[in-house]
Design a protein around this motif. Structure first.
Motif, PDB file in Angstrom:
ATOM      1  N   ALA A 101      96.538  70.351  71.951  1.00  0.00           N
ATOM      2  CA  ALA A 101      97.408  69.863  73.026  1.00  0.00           C
ATOM      3  C   ALA A 101      98.887  69.907  72.639  1.00  0.00           C
ATOM      4  CB  ALA A 101      97.021  68.435  73.411  1.00  0.00           C
ATOM      5  N   THR A 102      99.160  70.032  71.340  1.00  0.00           N
ATOM      6  CA  THR A 102     100.553  70.062  70.877  1.00  0.00           C
ATOM      7  C   THR A 102     100.980  71.450  70.423  1.00  0.00           C
ATOM      8  OG1 THR A 102     100.011  69.490  68.570  1.00  0.00           O
ATOM      9  CG2 THR A 102     100.408  67.654  70.094  1.00  0.00           C
ATOM     10  N   GLY A 103     100.132  72.428  70.661  1.00  0.00           N
ATOM     11  CA  GLY A 103     100.456  73.782  70.216  1.00  0.00           C
ATOM     12  C   GLY A 103     100.453  73.913  68.708  1.00  0.00           C
ATOM     13  N   GLY A 104      99.661  73.071  68.047  1.00  0.00           N
ATOM     14  CA  GLY A 104      99.544  73.133  66.597  1.00  0.00           C
ATOM     15  C   GLY A 104     100.515  72.238  65.851  1.00  0.00           C
ATOM     16  N   VAL A 105     101.384  71.550  66.580  1.00  0.00           N
ATOM     17  CA  VAL A 105     102.329  70.630  65.936  1.00  0.00           C
ATOM     18  C   VAL A 105     101.548  69.477  65.309  1.00  0.00           C
ATOM     19  CG1 VAL A 105     104.260  69.059  66.326  1.00  0.00           C
ATOM     20  CG2 VAL A 105     104.188  71.258  67.497  1.00  0.00           C
ATOM     21  N   LYS A 106     101.852  69.186  64.051  1.00  0.00           N
ATOM     22  CA  LYS A 106     101.121  68.157  63.311  1.00  0.00           C
ATOM     23  C   LYS A 106     101.882  66.845  63.185  1.00  0.00           C
ATOM     24  CE  LYS A 106      98.822  71.628  60.531  1.00  0.00           C
ATOM     25  NZ  LYS A 106      98.552  72.144  59.204  1.00  0.00           N
ATOM     26  N   GLU A 107     103.186  66.893  63.390  1.00  0.00           N
ATOM     27  CA  GLU A 107     104.010  65.702  63.173  1.00  0.00           C
ATOM     28  C   GLU A 107     105.256  65.800  64.045  1.00  0.00           C
ATOM     29  OE1 GLU A 107     106.678  64.219  59.446  1.00  0.00           O
ATOM     30  OE2 GLU A 107     104.723  65.078  58.995  1.00  0.00           O
ATOM     31  N   VAL A 108     105.591  64.702  64.725  1.00  0.00           N
ATOM     32  CA  VAL A 108     106.792  64.659  65.560  1.00  0.00           C
ATOM     33  C   VAL A 108     107.465  63.303  65.412  1.00  0.00           C
ATOM     34  CG1 VAL A 108     106.014  66.312  67.299  1.00  0.00           C
ATOM     35  CG2 VAL A 108     105.504  63.905  67.603  1.00  0.00           C
ATOM     36  N   GLU A 109     108.730  63.247  65.778  1.00  0.00           N
ATOM     37  CA  GLU A 109     109.439  61.975  65.830  1.00  0.00           C
ATOM     38  C   GLU A 109     109.583  61.587  67.296  1.00  0.00           C
ATOM     39  OE1 GLU A 109     113.063  62.136  63.589  1.00  0.00           O
ATOM     40  OE2 GLU A 109     111.970  61.926  61.702  1.00  0.00           O
ATOM     41  N   VAL A 110     109.262  60.319  67.579  1.00  0.00           N
ATOM     42  CA  VAL A 110     109.261  59.814  68.946  1.00  0.00           C
ATOM     43  C   VAL A 110     109.947  58.454  68.965  1.00  0.00           C
ATOM     44  CG1 VAL A 110     107.810  59.192  70.924  1.00  0.00           C
ATOM     45  CG2 VAL A 110     107.061  60.982  69.370  1.00  0.00           C
ATOM     46  N   GLU A 111     110.735  58.232  70.002  1.00  0.00           N
ATOM     47  CA  GLU A 111     111.396  56.944  70.142  1.00  0.00           C
ATOM     48  C   GLU A 111     110.527  56.019  70.981  1.00  0.00           C
ATOM     49  OE1 GLU A 111     115.740  55.255  71.528  1.00  0.00           O
ATOM     50  OE2 GLU A 111     115.480  57.363  71.008  1.00  0.00           O
ATOM     51  N   GLY A 112     110.424  54.761  70.551  1.00  0.00           N
ATOM     52  CA  GLY A 112     109.660  53.769  71.299  1.00  0.00           C
ATOM     53  C   GLY A 112     109.557  52.490  70.516  1.00  0.00           C
ATOM     54  N   ARG A 113     109.432  51.369  71.241  1.00  0.00           N
ATOM     55  CA  ARG A 113     109.340  50.061  70.584  1.00  0.00           C
ATOM     56  C   ARG A 113     107.917  49.539  70.524  1.00  0.00           C
ATOM     57  NH1 ARG A 113     114.045  46.786  73.462  1.00  0.00           N
ATOM     58  NH2 ARG A 113     112.250  46.449  74.748  1.00  0.00           N
ATOM     59  N   ASN A 114     106.983  50.209  71.239  1.00  0.00           N
ATOM     60  CA  ASN A 114     105.575  49.839  71.146  1.00  0.00           C
ATOM     61  C   ASN A 114     104.734  51.105  71.300  1.00  0.00           C
ATOM     62  OD1 ASN A 114     105.226  50.316  73.978  1.00  0.00           O
ATOM     63  ND2 ASN A 114     105.917  48.246  74.429  1.00  0.00           N
ATOM     64  N   VAL A 115     103.442  50.969  71.085  1.00  0.00           N
ATOM     65  CA  VAL A 115     102.550  52.138  71.118  1.00  0.00           C
ATOM     66  C   VAL A 115     102.583  52.800  72.495  1.00  0.00           C
ATOM     67  CG1 VAL A 115     100.149  52.889  70.924  1.00  0.00           C
ATOM     68  CG2 VAL A 115     101.093  51.315  69.226  1.00  0.00           C
ATOM     69  N   ARG A 116     102.645  52.016  73.563  1.00  0.00           N
ATOM     70  CA  ARG A 116     102.696  52.591  74.916  1.00  0.00           C
ATOM     71  C   ARG A 116     103.905  53.529  75.062  1.00  0.00           C
ATOM     72  NH1 ARG A 116     100.379  51.159  79.541  1.00  0.00           N
ATOM     73  NH2 ARG A 116      99.906  49.061  78.824  1.00  0.00           N
ATOM     74  N   GLN A 117     105.072  53.081  74.621  1.00  0.00           N
ATOM     75  CA  GLN A 117     106.275  53.905  74.731  1.00  0.00           C
ATOM     76  C   GLN A 117     106.179  55.152  73.852  1.00  0.00           C
ATOM     77  OE1 GLN A 117     109.555  51.254  73.904  1.00  0.00           O
ATOM     78  NE2 GLN A 117     109.424  50.292  75.921  1.00  0.00           N
ATOM     79  N   ILE A 118     105.537  55.016  72.710  1.00  0.00           N
ATOM     80  CA  ILE A 118     105.334  56.181  71.843  1.00  0.00           C
ATOM     81  C   ILE A 118     104.463  57.213  72.555  1.00  0.00           C
ATOM     82  CG2 ILE A 118     104.254  56.986  69.695  1.00  0.00           C
ATOM     83  CD1 ILE A 118     106.953  55.538  69.250  1.00  0.00           C
ATOM     84  N   ILE A 119     103.383  56.760  73.175  1.00  0.00           N
ATOM     85  CA  ILE A 119     102.499  57.683  73.898  1.00  0.00           C
ATOM     86  C   ILE A 119     103.226  58.310  75.079  1.00  0.00           C
ATOM     87  CG2 ILE A 119     100.398  57.843  75.300  1.00  0.00           C
ATOM     88  CD1 ILE A 119      99.138  55.813  73.328  1.00  0.00           C
ATOM     89  N   GLU A 120     104.043  57.532  75.777  1.00  0.00           N
ATOM     90  CA  GLU A 120     104.832  58.089  76.882  1.00  0.00           C
ATOM     91  C   GLU A 120     105.774  59.181  76.363  1.00  0.00           C
ATOM     92  OE1 GLU A 120     106.662  54.605  78.545  1.00  0.00           O
ATOM     93  OE2 GLU A 120     104.855  54.048  79.659  1.00  0.00           O
ATOM     94  N   GLY A 121     106.394  58.933  75.207  1.00  0.00           N
ATOM     95  CA  GLY A 121     107.265  59.935  74.598  1.00  0.00           C
ATOM     96  C   GLY A 121     106.501  61.189  74.202  1.00  0.00           C
ATOM     97  N   LEU A 122     105.306  60.996  73.655  1.00  0.00           N
ATOM     98  CA  LEU A 122     104.465  62.147  73.313  1.00  0.00           C
ATOM     99  C   LEU A 122     104.118  62.949  74.561  1.00  0.00           C
ATOM    100  CD1 LEU A 122     101.906  60.705  70.732  1.00  0.00           C
ATOM    101  CD2 LEU A 122     103.578  62.517  70.320  1.00  0.00           C
ATOM    102  N   ASP A 123     103.828  62.235  75.646  1.00  0.00           N
ATOM    103  CA  ASP A 123     103.459  62.906  76.886  1.00  0.00           C
ATOM    104  C   ASP A 123     104.644  63.664  77.484  1.00  0.00           C
ATOM    105  OD1 ASP A 123     101.014  63.202  78.546  1.00  0.00           O
ATOM    106  OD2 ASP A 123     102.355  62.466  80.131  1.00  0.00           O
ATOM    107  N   ASP A 124     105.856  63.180  77.259  1.00  0.00           N
ATOM    108  CA  ASP A 124     107.041  63.925  77.696  1.00  0.00           C
ATOM    109  C   ASP A 124     107.143  65.252  76.931  1.00  0.00           C
ATOM    110  OD1 ASP A 124     107.773  61.930  79.484  1.00  0.00           O
ATOM    111  OD2 ASP A 124     109.292  61.056  78.156  1.00  0.00           O
TER     112      ASP A 124
END
Length: 87
Positions: free
Chosen positions: A13-36
């Motif tokens: 789902a990430t095109g093979g990306v194994k690690e990213v940096e995401v901004e967020g103050r809780n897990v929900r916001q992190i997942i929203e950032g991943l989905d963006d």
């Protein structure tokens, strides 16, 4: 930003990306950032408004007991891992 480690089972789902940096103050916001970044990945992490039952989330090496509301520090490391069932 938090560092998110993408498990092998989600790397398609990430095109093979194994690690990213995401901004967020809780897990929900992190997942929203991943989905963006990777549209549709949230559906593979969340079901019925909570983390999927076959997954666990670890924040800085500790299992996120508060699920989506678990706080995430600015320099946190987040791992999505298959949940371990017991009996």
């Amino acid at each position: 930003m938090a560092r998110v480690f993408v498990p092998t089972m989600l790397q398609a789902a990430t095109g093979g990306v194994k690690e990213v940096e995401v901004e967020g103050r809780n897990v929900r916001q992190i997942i929203e950032g991943l989905d963006d970044m990777f549209p549709g990945i949230a559906g593979r992490l969340i079901e019925d408004g909570d983390i999927r039952s076959n997954l666990a989330v670890a924040v800085d090496g500790e299992v996120a007991r508060m699920g989506l509301m678990e706080r995430v520090g600015e320099t946190a490391e987040i791992h999505f891992v298959p949940a371990i069932g017991g009996g």
